[in-house]
Design a protein around this motif. Structure first.
Motif, PDB file in Angstrom:
ATOM      1  N   MET A  66      77.736  18.414 -17.905  1.00 50.95           N
ATOM      2  CA  MET A  66      77.982  17.042 -18.357  1.00 50.95           C
ATOM      3  C   MET A  66      79.148  16.951 -19.332  1.00 50.95           C
ATOM      4  SD  MET A  66      74.189  15.405 -18.908  1.00 50.95           S
ATOM      5  CE  MET A  66      74.921  13.793 -19.202  1.00 50.95           C
ATOM      6  N   GLY A  67      79.800  18.081 -19.601  1.00 47.15           N
ATOM      7  CA  GLY A  67      80.903  18.039 -20.546  1.00 47.15           C
ATOM      8  C   GLY A  67      80.455  17.730 -21.952  1.00 47.15           C
ATOM      9  N   ALA A  68      79.293  18.246 -22.359  1.00 45.88           N
ATOM     10  CA  ALA A  68      78.725  17.916 -23.669  1.00 45.88           C
ATOM     11  C   ALA A  68      79.163  18.920 -24.724  1.00 45.88           C
ATOM     12  CB  ALA A  68      77.203  17.902 -23.591  1.00 45.88           C
ATOM     13  N   PRO A  69      79.546  18.445 -25.923  1.00 43.35           N
ATOM     14  CA  PRO A  69      79.828  19.381 -27.020  1.00 43.35           C
ATOM     15  C   PRO A  69      78.538  20.064 -27.484  1.00 43.35           C
ATOM     16  CG  PRO A  69      80.685  17.163 -27.471  1.00 43.35           C
ATOM     17  CD  PRO A  69      79.763  17.050 -26.312  1.00 43.35           C
ATOM     18  N   PHE A  70      78.664  21.296 -27.924  1.00 39.49           N
ATOM     19  CA  PHE A  70      77.539  22.036 -28.507  1.00 39.49           C
ATOM     20  C   PHE A  70      77.911  22.470 -29.923  1.00 39.49           C
ATOM     21  CE2 PHE A  70      75.656  22.041 -24.470  1.00 39.49           C
ATOM     22  CZ  PHE A  70      74.392  22.614 -24.526  1.00 39.49           C
ATOM     23  N   LEU A  71      76.936  22.413 -30.817  1.00 44.12           N
ATOM     24  CA  LEU A  71      77.111  22.934 -32.168  1.00 44.12           C
ATOM     25  C   LEU A  71      76.433  24.291 -32.251  1.00 44.12           C
ATOM     26  CD1 LEU A  71      77.911  22.657 -35.156  1.00 44.12           C
ATOM     27  CD2 LEU A  71      75.717  21.553 -35.549  1.00 44.12           C
ATOM     28  N   HIS A  72      77.195  25.310 -32.605  1.00 45.28           N
ATOM     29  CA  HIS A  72      76.671  26.664 -32.812  1.00 45.28           C
ATOM     30  C   HIS A  72      76.658  26.928 -34.320  1.00 45.28           C
ATOM     31  CE1 HIS A  72      77.463  27.957 -28.499  1.00 45.28           C
ATOM     32  NE2 HIS A  72      78.130  26.813 -28.606  1.00 45.28           N
ATOM     33  N   TYR A  73      75.563  27.479 -34.820  1.00 49.83           N
ATOM     34  CA  TYR A  73      75.519  27.734 -36.258  1.00 49.83           C
ATOM     35  C   TYR A  73      74.833  29.070 -36.559  1.00 49.83           C
ATOM     36  CZ  TYR A  73      70.627  26.074 -36.190  1.00 49.83           C
ATOM     37  OH  TYR A  73      69.282  25.911 -35.916  1.00 49.83           O
ATOM     38  N   ASP A  80      73.701  10.609 -38.995  1.00 51.40           N
ATOM     39  CA  ASP A  80      74.985   9.923 -38.845  1.00 51.40           C
ATOM     40  C   ASP A  80      75.469   9.413 -40.193  1.00 51.40           C
ATOM     41  OD1 ASP A  80      73.546   7.616 -39.407  1.00 51.40           O
ATOM     42  OD2 ASP A  80      73.710   6.771 -37.391  1.00 51.40           O
ATOM     43  N   GLN A  81      76.550   8.669 -40.204  1.00 56.16           N
ATOM     44  CA  GLN A  81      77.148   8.227 -41.464  1.00 56.16           C
ATOM     45  C   GLN A  81      76.260   7.243 -42.221  1.00 56.16           C
ATOM     46  OE1 GLN A  81      81.120   7.092 -39.803  1.00 56.16           O
ATOM     47  NE2 GLN A  81      81.917   8.554 -41.281  1.00 56.16           N
ATOM     48  N   ASP A  82      75.316   6.618 -41.534  1.00 55.01           N
ATOM     49  CA  ASP A  82      74.374   5.703 -42.189  1.00 55.01           C
ATOM     50  C   ASP A  82      73.113   6.422 -42.644  1.00 55.01           C
ATOM     51  OD1 ASP A  82      76.056   3.502 -41.758  1.00 55.01           O
ATOM     52  OD2 ASP A  82      75.266   3.216 -39.732  1.00 55.01           O
ATOM     53  N   GLY A  83      73.072   7.744 -42.447  1.00 54.76           N
ATOM     54  CA  GLY A  83      71.902   8.513 -42.856  1.00 54.76           C
ATOM     55  C   GLY A  83      70.792   8.537 -41.832  1.00 54.76           C
ATOM     56  N   PHE A 133      72.800  23.728 -30.201  1.00 54.23           N
ATOM     57  CA  PHE A 133      72.209  22.547 -29.576  1.00 54.23           C
ATOM     58  C   PHE A 133      73.332  21.586 -29.194  1.00 54.23           C
ATOM     59  CE2 PHE A 133      72.315  21.869 -34.137  1.00 54.23           C
ATOM     60  CZ  PHE A 133      72.868  20.604 -34.276  1.00 54.23           C
ATOM     61  N   PRO A 134      73.094  20.746 -28.191  1.00 55.55           N
ATOM     62  CA  PRO A 134      74.113  19.760 -27.801  1.00 55.55           C
ATOM     63  C   PRO A 134      74.111  18.588 -28.771  1.00 55.55           C
ATOM     64  CG  PRO A 134      72.170  19.524 -26.429  1.00 55.55           C
ATOM     65  CD  PRO A 134      71.925  20.722 -27.316  1.00 55.55           C
ATOM     66  N   ILE A 135      75.252  17.948 -28.917  1.00 53.16           N
ATOM     67  CA  ILE A 135      75.379  16.818 -29.839  1.00 53.16           C
ATOM     68  C   ILE A 135      76.429  15.864 -29.289  1.00 53.16           C
ATOM     69  CG2 ILE A 135      77.013  18.141 -31.258  1.00 53.16           C
ATOM     70  CD1 ILE A 135      74.555  15.549 -32.659  1.00 53.16           C
ATOM     71  N   VAL A 136      76.147  14.578 -29.310  1.00 51.77           N
ATOM     72  CA  VAL A 136      77.111  13.600 -28.806  1.00 51.77           C
ATOM     73  C   VAL A 136      78.205  13.393 -29.849  1.00 51.77           C
ATOM     74  CG1 VAL A 136      75.370  12.448 -27.395  1.00 51.77           C
ATOM     75  CG2 VAL A 136      75.793  11.634 -29.722  1.00 51.77           C
ATOM     76  N   PRO A 137      79.392  12.966 -29.436  1.00 49.34           N
ATOM     77  CA  PRO A 137      80.504  12.788 -30.381  1.00 49.34           C
ATOM     78  C   PRO A 137      80.163  11.816 -31.515  1.00 49.34           C
ATOM     79  CG  PRO A 137      81.313  12.746 -28.129  1.00 49.34           C
ATOM     80  CD  PRO A 137      79.814  12.733 -28.037  1.00 49.34           C
ATOM     81  N   TYR A 195      63.572  29.606 -50.035  1.00 54.26           N
ATOM     82  CA  TYR A 195      64.276  28.895 -48.978  1.00 54.26           C
ATOM     83  C   TYR A 195      65.772  28.828 -49.277  1.00 54.26           C
ATOM     84  CZ  TYR A 195      64.125  24.863 -52.154  1.00 54.26           C
ATOM     85  OH  TYR A 195      64.257  24.030 -53.235  1.00 54.26           O
ATOM     86  N   THR A 196      66.523  28.690 -48.201  1.00 48.37           N
ATOM     87  CA  THR A 196      67.975  28.558 -48.263  1.00 48.37           C
ATOM     88  C   THR A 196      68.363  27.225 -47.652  1.00 48.37           C
ATOM     89  OG1 THR A 196      68.303  30.946 -48.068  1.00 48.37           O
ATOM     90  CG2 THR A 196      70.177  29.548 -47.506  1.00 48.37           C
ATOM     91  N   VAL A 197      69.252  26.496 -48.305  1.00 51.43           N
ATOM     92  CA  VAL A 197      69.690  25.198 -47.811  1.00 51.43           C
ATOM     93  C   VAL A 197      71.197  25.235 -47.591  1.00 51.43           C
ATOM     94  CG1 VAL A 197      69.818  22.716 -48.243  1.00 51.43           C
ATOM     95  CG2 VAL A 197      67.853  24.017 -49.070  1.00 51.43           C
ATOM     96  N   ALA A 198      71.614  24.768 -46.432  1.00 52.74           N
ATOM     97  CA  ALA A 198      73.045  24.673 -46.128  1.00 52.74           C
ATOM     98  C   ALA A 198      73.335  23.269 -45.617  1.00 52.74           C
ATOM     99  CB  ALA A 198      73.450  25.708 -45.079  1.00 52.74           C
ATOM    100  N   GLU A 199      74.445  22.697 -46.071  1.00 56.25           N
ATOM    101  CA  GLU A 199      74.831  21.352 -45.638  1.00 56.25           C
ATOM    102  C   GLU A 199      76.300  21.361 -45.263  1.00 56.25           C
ATOM    103  OE1 GLU A 199      73.150  17.641 -47.458  1.00 56.25           O
ATOM    104  OE2 GLU A 199      75.250  17.360 -48.060  1.00 56.25           O
ATOM    105  N   HIS A 200      76.623  20.629 -44.223  1.00 51.89           N
ATOM    106  CA  HIS A 200      78.000  20.673 -43.717  1.00 51.89           C
ATOM    107  C   HIS A 200      78.364  19.330 -43.093  1.00 51.89           C
ATOM    108  CE1 HIS A 200      81.637  22.482 -42.093  1.00 51.89           C
ATOM    109  NE2 HIS A 200      81.349  21.990 -40.909  1.00 51.89           N
ATOM    110  N   LYS A 201      79.548  18.832 -43.413  1.00 48.63           N
ATOM    111  CA  LYS A 201      80.074  17.633 -42.769  1.00 48.63           C
ATOM    112  C   LYS A 201      80.664  18.039 -41.417  1.00 48.63           C
ATOM    113  CE  LYS A 201      79.263  14.757 -46.189  1.00 48.63           C
ATOM    114  NZ  LYS A 201      78.309  13.626 -46.061  1.00 48.63           N
ATOM    115  N   LEU A 202      80.402  17.234 -40.409  1.00 47.47           N
ATOM    116  CA  LEU A 202      80.769  17.626 -39.057  1.00 47.47           C
ATOM    117  C   LEU A 202      81.391  16.463 -38.302  1.00 47.47           C
ATOM    118  CD1 LEU A 202      80.508  19.760 -36.714  1.00 47.47           C
ATOM    119  CD2 LEU A 202      78.327  18.661 -36.185  1.00 47.47           C
ATOM    120  N   THR A 203      82.511  16.728 -37.655  1.00 45.27           N
ATOM    121  CA  THR A 203      83.122  15.776 -36.736  1.00 45.27           C
ATOM    122  C   THR A 203      83.045  16.361 -35.336  1.00 45.27           C
ATOM    123  OG1 THR A 203      84.657  14.923 -38.407  1.00 45.27           O
ATOM    124  CG2 THR A 203      85.217  14.531 -36.101  1.00 45.27           C
ATOM    125  N   VAL A 204      82.379  15.637 -34.441  1.00 47.75           N
ATOM    126  CA  VAL A 204      82.246  16.081 -33.054  1.00 47.75           C
ATOM    127  C   VAL A 204      83.150  15.210 -32.201  1.00 47.75           C
ATOM    128  CG1 VAL A 204      80.684  16.449 -31.111  1.00 47.75           C
ATOM    129  CG2 VAL A 204      79.870  16.798 -33.463  1.00 47.75           C
TER     130      VAL A 204
END
Length: 414
Positions: A1-8, A38-41, A74-78, A95-104
């Motif tokens: 389907m041409g879907a982007p995937f996020l690998h982490y 999303d940007q609205d939380g 996992f796959p993620i829509v733009p 526990y470990t917490v990681a946060e990252h801003k992402l543009t797909v």
């Protein structure tokens, strides 16, 4: 389907990785919680997974020197997102917490393009059942890379670069360059793209005869006439240290081989984002896969058709599920709404009343149920249902008017 995937990949320092033991094995369970908002939380993706980790005696003797890495994809829509991952070790409640801003970005369907560059400390050709172009975590087809978290390498180490060339790029070439902080090219290489596996490109650069510091790896997709078709770059640093401890890896992957799972996942995300037309297309693909293990594809799509006031298509999707899922809210309520839009109030009432016993009903179901009862002449039950709806949301002028009309009619009849 041409879907982007996020690998982490998340690494846990060995000093923070505590295991239980029964004298024959060492083990723990990691709880991994992931949320993409999303940007609205608004949460678009939410996963909770358990990861059982077990080490042998020989592995435990080295575990105090090496971090542990958990990897997944996992796959993620733009779109624009914030990704939050929480990893907890049950043994010590740490526990470990990681946060990252992402543009797909949207994956080009036909036009040439280039995916993000992934830098690794090791790469390998996997001996498994992967097909050309199939995605696994940090793997395209049989080409796998072990990512260097924080992009740190040592002098004399090899930087492995994995990317994916997208669209029809058979007559283009990929120009890879290691660029220093001043923009000067330290190392470069031109890669022809006529024989890449599933668009995968894997190259390596030996870090010799250079100094420590900050660099960038740049990839440019170039047409035969020199036109720049796409460009990506990623920062990394060369450390003066002689050795960097690389992790033990526990890897999971989204299973793209399950028929219908990928379009269902994307359809769910698009529904959450309110992109109804795109969600409908994705869910149609999921339903067409005809996977009996993914019945939710049918009731998600039926919900869209109910919203579009197309009850016949909704019934076509839901009726085959009725016997298997007599207590599934989406199936029962969906059948009720579909019969309501066909003006079959008697059948609608049966389904909507049952749906209200499966899950506490919202105003939409209650208002529809009240209208059905009114249409059948059952004013007393309609009154009860409208009053229940107004208790949930008093700011419904239309329902107040309907309730007032029932009371007025009752007074006149008296």
């Amino acid at each position: 389907m041409g879907a982007p995937f996020l690998h982490y990949s998340i690494e846990i320092d060995p000093s923070d990785f505590v295991l239980e033991t029964d004298e024959t094995k060492y083990y723990t369970t990691l709880d991994v919680s992931l949320e993409v908002a999303d940007q609205d939380g608004k949460p678009v993706v939410a996963h909770d997974k358990e990861v059982y980790v077990e080490l042998t005696e020989s592995e435990i003797q080295q575990s105090d020197r090496y971090p542990i890495a958990y990897q997944d994809d996992f796959p993620i829509v733009p779109g624009e997102y914030t990704v939050t991952v929480i990893l907890r070790n049950r043994v010590v409640q740490q526990y470990t917490v990681a946060e990252h801003k992402l543009t797909v970005e949207q994956v080009p369907q036909n036009a040439p393009g280039i995916g993000n560059l992934i830098l690794g400390f090791r790469s390998e050709q996997m001996d498994d059942t992967s097909e050309a172009g199939e995605l696994r975590t940090f793997q395209i087809g049989k080409l796998r890379i072990h990512p260097a978290v924080e992009g740190t390498f040592t002098l004399g180490e090899t930087v492995h670069v994995l990317t994916q060339v997208l669209g029809d790029s058979s007559e283009a070439r990929l120009e890879l360059a290691l660029v220093d902080a001043q923009g000067g090219i330290v190392l470069d290489r031109s890669v022809p793209l006529t024989t890449t596996e599933g668009g995968a490109v894997l190259e390596s650069f030996l870090l010799t005869e250079m100094t420590g510091g900050r660099y960038r790896m740049r990839g440019q997709l170039v047409a035969q006439d020199g036109t720049l078709l796409g460009e990506k770059s990623v920062p990394f640093q060369v450390s003066p240290r002689t050795v960097i401890a690389r992790p033990w890896i526990h890897r999971r992957s989204f299973d793209t081989s399950v028929p219908g799972l990928l379009p269902l996942t994307l359809g769910d995300q698009l529904l959450t984002l309110g992109r109804i037309e795109l969600a409908q297309r994705a869910l149609e693909v999921a339903v067409d896969a005809n996977n009996p293990e993914l019945p939710q594809a049918r009731w998600r799509l039926a919900g869209i058709y109910i919203g579009l006031r197309k009850p016949d298509r909704a019934l076509e999707l839901l009726q085959p599920l009725e016997d298997r899922f007599p207590n599934q809210y989406e199936v029962v309520a969906g059948l009720g709404f579909a019969h309501y839009f066909k003006k079959d109030f008697a059948r609608a009432v049966d389904y909507l009343e049952r749906a209200g016993t499966i899950r506490p009903p919202g105003t939409s179901l209650l208002n529809t149920l009240g209208e059905c009862h009114q249409g059948l002449g059952n004013q007393a039950r309609a009154k009860q249902v409208y009053e229940q709806s107004l208790e949930l949301n008093p700011n419904q002028d239309e329902i107040k008017e309907k309730l007032a009309s029932i009371v007025t009619t009752a007074v006149k009849n008296d």
